[in-house]
Write a protein that holds these residues in place. Structure first.
Motif, PDB file in Angstrom:
ATOM      1  N   LEU A   1       3.213  -9.829   3.348  1.00  0.00           N
ATOM      2  CA  LEU A   1       4.470  -9.092   3.529  1.00  0.00           C
ATOM      3  C   LEU A   1       4.408  -7.722   2.841  1.00  0.00           C
ATOM      4  CD1 LEU A   1       7.392  -9.075   4.532  1.00  0.00           C
ATOM      5  CD2 LEU A   1       8.053 -10.187   2.383  1.00  0.00           C
ATOM      6  N   PHE A   2       3.802  -7.699   1.661  1.00  0.00           N
ATOM      7  CA  PHE A   2       3.679  -6.427   0.930  1.00  0.00           C
ATOM      8  C   PHE A   2       2.785  -5.442   1.687  1.00  0.00           C
ATOM      9  CE2 PHE A   2       1.060  -3.945  -2.048  1.00  0.00           C
ATOM     10  CZ  PHE A   2       2.033  -3.149  -2.640  1.00  0.00           C
ATOM     11  N   MET A   3       1.640  -5.930   2.193  1.00  0.00           N
ATOM     12  CA  MET A   3       0.728  -5.056   2.906  1.00  0.00           C
ATOM     13  C   MET A   3       1.346  -4.554   4.205  1.00  0.00           C
ATOM     14  SD  MET A   3      -1.782  -4.812   0.864  1.00  0.00           S
ATOM     15  CE  MET A   3      -2.875  -3.897   1.941  1.00  0.00           C
ATOM     16  N   VAL A   4       2.067  -5.396   4.898  1.00  0.00           N
ATOM     17  CA  VAL A   4       2.708  -4.969   6.151  1.00  0.00           C
ATOM     18  C   VAL A   4       3.763  -3.898   5.883  1.00  0.00           C
ATOM     19  CG1 VAL A   4       4.199  -5.725   8.042  1.00  0.00           C
ATOM     20  CG2 VAL A   4       2.216  -7.110   7.373  1.00  0.00           C
ATOM     21  N   THR A   5       4.573  -4.134   4.842  1.00  0.00           N
ATOM     22  CA  THR A   5       5.616  -3.145   4.518  1.00  0.00           C
ATOM     23  C   THR A   5       5.003  -1.830   4.055  1.00  0.00           C
ATOM     24  OG1 THR A   5       7.022  -4.994   3.822  1.00  0.00           O
ATOM     25  CG2 THR A   5       7.725  -2.782   3.219  1.00  0.00           C
ATOM     26  N   LEU A   6       3.928  -1.913   3.254  1.00  0.00           N
ATOM     27  CA  LEU A   6       3.254  -0.700   2.792  1.00  0.00           C
ATOM     28  C   LEU A   6       2.620   0.051   3.957  1.00  0.00           C
ATOM     29  CD1 LEU A   6       2.530   0.876   0.193  1.00  0.00           C
ATOM     30  CD2 LEU A   6       0.398  -0.447   0.120  1.00  0.00           C
ATOM     31  N   GLY A   7       2.029  -0.668   4.880  1.00  0.00           N
ATOM     32  CA  GLY A   7       1.450  -0.017   6.058  1.00  0.00           C
ATOM     33  C   GLY A   7       2.514   0.653   6.915  1.00  0.00           C
ATOM     34  N   TYR A   8       3.663   0.009   7.019  1.00  0.00           N
ATOM     35  CA  TYR A   8       4.754   0.623   7.787  1.00  0.00           C
ATOM     36  C   TYR A   8       5.225   1.929   7.126  1.00  0.00           C
ATOM     37  CZ  TYR A   8       9.344   1.245   9.919  1.00  0.00           C
ATOM     38  OH  TYR A   8      10.436   1.768  10.557  1.00  0.00           O
TER      39      TYR A   8
ATOM     40  N   ARG B   1       3.383   3.909   5.252  1.00  0.00           N
ATOM     41  CA  ARG B   1       2.368   4.933   5.488  1.00  0.00           C
ATOM     42  C   ARG B   1       2.405   5.419   6.929  1.00  0.00           C
ATOM     43  NH1 ARG B   1      -1.354   5.481   1.439  1.00  0.00           N
ATOM     44  NH2 ARG B   1      -1.372   3.875  -0.185  1.00  0.00           N
ATOM     45  N   TRP B   2       2.693   4.526   7.852  1.00  0.00           N
ATOM     46  CA  TRP B   2       2.774   4.917   9.254  1.00  0.00           C
ATOM     47  C   TRP B   2       3.933   5.891   9.482  1.00  0.00           C
ATOM     48  CZ3 TRP B   2       6.234   2.869  13.267  1.00  0.00           C
ATOM     49  CH2 TRP B   2       5.935   3.354  14.538  1.00  0.00           C
ATOM     50  N   LYS B   3       5.005   5.675   8.775  1.00  0.00           N
ATOM     51  CA  LYS B   3       6.148   6.595   8.836  1.00  0.00           C
ATOM     52  C   LYS B   3       5.968   7.824   7.939  1.00  0.00           C
ATOM     53  CE  LYS B   3       9.002   4.625  11.728  1.00  0.00           C
ATOM     54  NZ  LYS B   3       9.476   5.343  12.925  1.00  0.00           N
ATOM     55  N   LYS B   4       4.799   7.933   7.294  1.00  0.00           N
ATOM     56  CA  LYS B   4       4.481   9.046   6.398  1.00  0.00           C
ATOM     57  C   LYS B   4       5.450   9.182   5.235  1.00  0.00           C
ATOM     58  CE  LYS B   4       2.229  11.733  10.047  1.00  0.00           C
ATOM     59  NZ  LYS B   4       2.168  13.035  10.772  1.00  0.00           N
ATOM     60  N   LEU B   5       5.929   8.043   4.793  1.00  0.00           N
ATOM     61  CA  LEU B   5       6.746   8.016   3.591  1.00  0.00           C
ATOM     62  C   LEU B   5       5.891   8.021   2.333  1.00  0.00           C
ATOM     63  CD1 LEU B   5       9.445   5.403   4.681  1.00  0.00           C
ATOM     64  CD2 LEU B   5       9.577   7.910   4.787  1.00  0.00           C
ATOM     65  N   LEU B   6       4.621   7.632   2.489  1.00  0.00           N
ATOM     66  CA  LEU B   6       3.675   7.612   1.391  1.00  0.00           C
ATOM     67  C   LEU B   6       2.465   8.438   1.771  1.00  0.00           C
ATOM     68  CD1 LEU B   6       3.784   3.867   0.292  1.00  0.00           C
ATOM     69  CD2 LEU B   6       4.810   5.802  -0.891  1.00  0.00           C
ATOM     70  N   GLY B   7       1.826   9.045   0.759  1.00  0.00           N
ATOM     71  CA  GLY B   7       0.612   9.815   1.021  1.00  0.00           C
ATOM     72  C   GLY B   7      -0.549   8.920   1.305  1.00  0.00           C
ATOM     73  N   SER B   8      -1.619   9.513   1.840  1.00  0.00           N
ATOM     74  CA  SER B   8      -2.789   8.724   2.172  1.00  0.00           C
ATOM     75  C   SER B   8      -3.549   8.333   0.930  1.00  0.00           C
ATOM     76  CB  SER B   8      -3.715   9.543   3.109  1.00  0.00           C
ATOM     77  OG  SER B   8      -4.077  10.771   2.493  1.00  0.00           O
TER      78      SER B   8
END
Length: 438
Positions: A422-429, A431-438
Motif C-alpha cells: 500500500l505504501f509503495m502504490v501510494t508513493l508511486g501515485y 511520483r506519477w502526479k509529480k508531487l514528489l521529486g525523482s
C-alpha cells in the motif's frame, strides 16, 4: 583652475576679441573705466572679535551662527553673524537662509540670485558672491577640506600684489587683448562652485567606496551561510545604500536641472552681471554729463546717441549670454555623480540578485521539507492500515482463526506485506502526479 582632477580654463577664441568692443569704446569716451572684477569687500566684523580657525567659538547669542568670509584676495575671517547681517551683506532673501538651515540639511540646491549664489550641497552650505564666499559652520570636520582648498586656490596677497592686480584689471578694461587673458580663467564664483562640487564629489565617492568594500564580503558570506546575523548585516547594508543613493540622486538632479535651463546658468554669472552693471552706469553717467553741457539744438542727437548705445549694450549682452564654460564644468561633475550612481545601482542589483539566490535556496529547502512531509504522511497511512487490522483482531469477539495453531506469525507478516505494498502504490501515485521529486 586649481590642482583638482577636474579643473577648467576658459578657451580663448576670436569672439572674445569682438564682443563688447562698441560698448567699451563708448564707455571709454564718456567716463573713467572701472576694473573688470569687483573690488575686495570690507570685513564683516571690522575691529570686532574674530574666531580663529583652530580656536573655540564663543557662545552664540540671539540666533547668531558661525560664518567664514573668504574673498578673492585670500583674506579670511570667522565671525558669528545673525540673519540680518548676512541678508544685508549678500543681498539674499530670508528664505534662502532657511534653505541653509538644519531643516533642509539633506536637500541639494544651487540657487541664482541677483548678486549671489546660494549653495546647499550635502555638508557644504555657502553664499557665493562675485567678491567673496560666506561659508556656514566652517569648523565642521566635513567642511574643513573645502576651507583648505580655498586657501590653496586663493593664496593671500599683500597690498602691493592687490595694487598690481587692480592695475592689471584697469588695463584690461582699456585693452580688449589684455581682457582676453583675464577672461581665460573662470570667474571667482565658478572657481568656488567648482571647489565645492569637487569636495562634495570626493566626500560622496569615499562613501560609495566604503559601501562597496563592505558590501561584497557580506553578500558572499550570505550566499554560503543564510543565518540571522548575515541577514541583519545585509538589511543594514541595504538601508545605508538607499540613503546614499538618495544623496547622490539629489545632487545629480540639481546639476541636471541647471544643465537643462540656460537661463538659470546665465544667472549664475555674477561677475559678468557686475561688469554689465558697471558699463550701464558708465554710459548713463556719460549721457547725463553730455546732456548738461550740450546746447539745446543737440538734444535730439543725444537721444539718438543714447539709443544707439543702448542697442549696442543689448547686442553685447546677448553675445555674452553663452554658458559654455559653466556647462562644461557642471557636465564634468554630473558625469562623475552619474558614475557614482551607477556604482550604487550595481551594488543594489548585486544585493537583489543575492536576495533572489537566497530565496531560491530557501524555496528549495521548503520544497524538500514538503516532500519529506508527504512521504512521512504516506508511510503513516500505511502503518495506520496495519494498526487498524491489528485492532480489529485484538477485540474479544469469536473468530475461528483463534483456534488455528501458529496463525499469528503468518497473519502479522501478511498484514505487514500488505501495508508495504500500500505504501509503495501510494508513493508511486504521488511520483506519477509529480508531487514528489525523482
Amino acid at each position: 583652475m586649481g590642482k583638482g582632477p577636474l579643473s577648467f580654463r576658459r578657451l580663448s577664441s576670436i569672439r572674445h576679441r569682438k564682443k563688447g568692443s562698441a560698448v567699451k569704446d563708448d564707455a571709454a569716451q564718456t567716463s573713467t573705466p572701472s576694473s573688470s572684477s569687483p573690488p575686495p569687500p570690507p570685513p564683516i566684523n571690522a575691529g570686532g572679535p574674530v574666531v580663529g580657525v583652530t580656536g573655540k567659538a564663543k557662545k552664540k547669542t540671539g540666533g547668531a551662527r558661525l560664518w567664514m568670509r573668504f574673498d578673492r584676495t585670500g583674506a579670511m575671517e570667522i565671525v558669528e553673524c545673525d540673519k540680518s547681517t548676512i541678508i544685508k551683506r549678500a543681498s539674499v532673501p530670508a528664505r534662502d537662509l532657511r534653505i541653509l538651515g538644519p531643516v533642509f540639511s539633506h536637500s541639494s540646491n544651487i540657487l541664482a540670485r541677483e548678486k549671489a549664489i546660494v549653495v546647499n550641497l550635502e555638508v557644504i552650505k555657502a553664499i557665493v558672491t562675485a567678491e567673496e564666499v560666506l561659508l556656514l559652520d566652517p569648523l565642521r570636520p566635513e567642511v574643513l577640506p573645502l576651507v583648505e582648498r580655498l586657501k590653496q586656490q586663493f593664496p593671500q596677497r599683500n597690498g602691493t600684489e592687490n595694487a598690481l592686480q587692480a592695475s592689471a584689471n584697469l588695463q584690461s578694461t582699456l585693452d580688449p587683448e589684455a581682457a582676453e587673458g583675464l577672461q581665460s580663467e573662470l570667474p571667482f564664483e565658478f572657481q568656488v562652485l567648482e571647489i565645492a562640487l569637487e569636495v562634495v564629489c570626493s566626500f560622496v565617492d569615499s562613501s560609495v567606496a566604503a559601501l562597496e568594500t563592505e558590501a561584497w564580503p557580506v553578500l558572499d558570506e550570505l550566499t554560503k551561510n543564510v543565518s540571522t546575523e548575515n541577514l541583519e548585516y545585509v538589511r543594514s547594508l541595504k538601508s545605508n545604500l538607499t540613503r546614499l543613493l538618495a544623496r547622490v540622486q539629489k545632487v545629480r538632479d540639481e546639476l541636471e536641472h541647471l544643465l537643462d535651463d540656460n537661463e538659470d546658468m546665465a544667472d549664475l554669472y555674477l561677475t559678468r552681471k557686475w561688469i554689465q552693471n558697471q558699463q550701464n552706469e558708465a554710459i548713463l553717467a556719460g549721457t547725463a554729463a553730455n546732456s548738461i553741457v550740450a546746447p539745446p539744438h543737440s538734444t535730439s542727437n543725444l537721444h539718438r546717441l543714447t539709443s544707439n548705445r543702448s542697442a549696442s549694450m543689448v547686442t553685447s549682452n546677448t553675445e555674452e549670454d553663452d554658458v559654455e564654460d559653466l556647462e562644461m564644468l557642471l557636465e564634468a561633475y554630473f558625469m562623475q555623480l552619474e558614475g557614482m550612481r551607477n556604482k550604487i545601482l550595481t551594488v543594489r542589483e548585486y544585493i537583489d540578485d543575492t536576495e533572489d539566490y537566497v530565496n531560491i535556496q530557501l524555496d528549495n529547502q521548503r520544497n524538500e521539507l514538503i516532500q519529506l512531509q508527504l512521504t512521512l504522511t504516506i508511510a503513516s497511512f500505511a502503518i495506520a492500515a496495519e494498526t487498524l487490522l491489528a485492532s480489529l483482531f485484538g477485540m474479544n469477539i469469536p473468530c475461528p482463526l483463534y483456534d488455528i495453531h501458529g496463525i499469528f506469525s503468518y497473519f502479522v507478516w501478511s498484514v505487514t506485506a500488505l501495508c508495504i505494498v500500500l505504501f509503495m502504490v501510494t508513493l508511486g501515485y504521488a511520483r506519477w502526479k509529480k508531487l514528489l521529486g525523482s
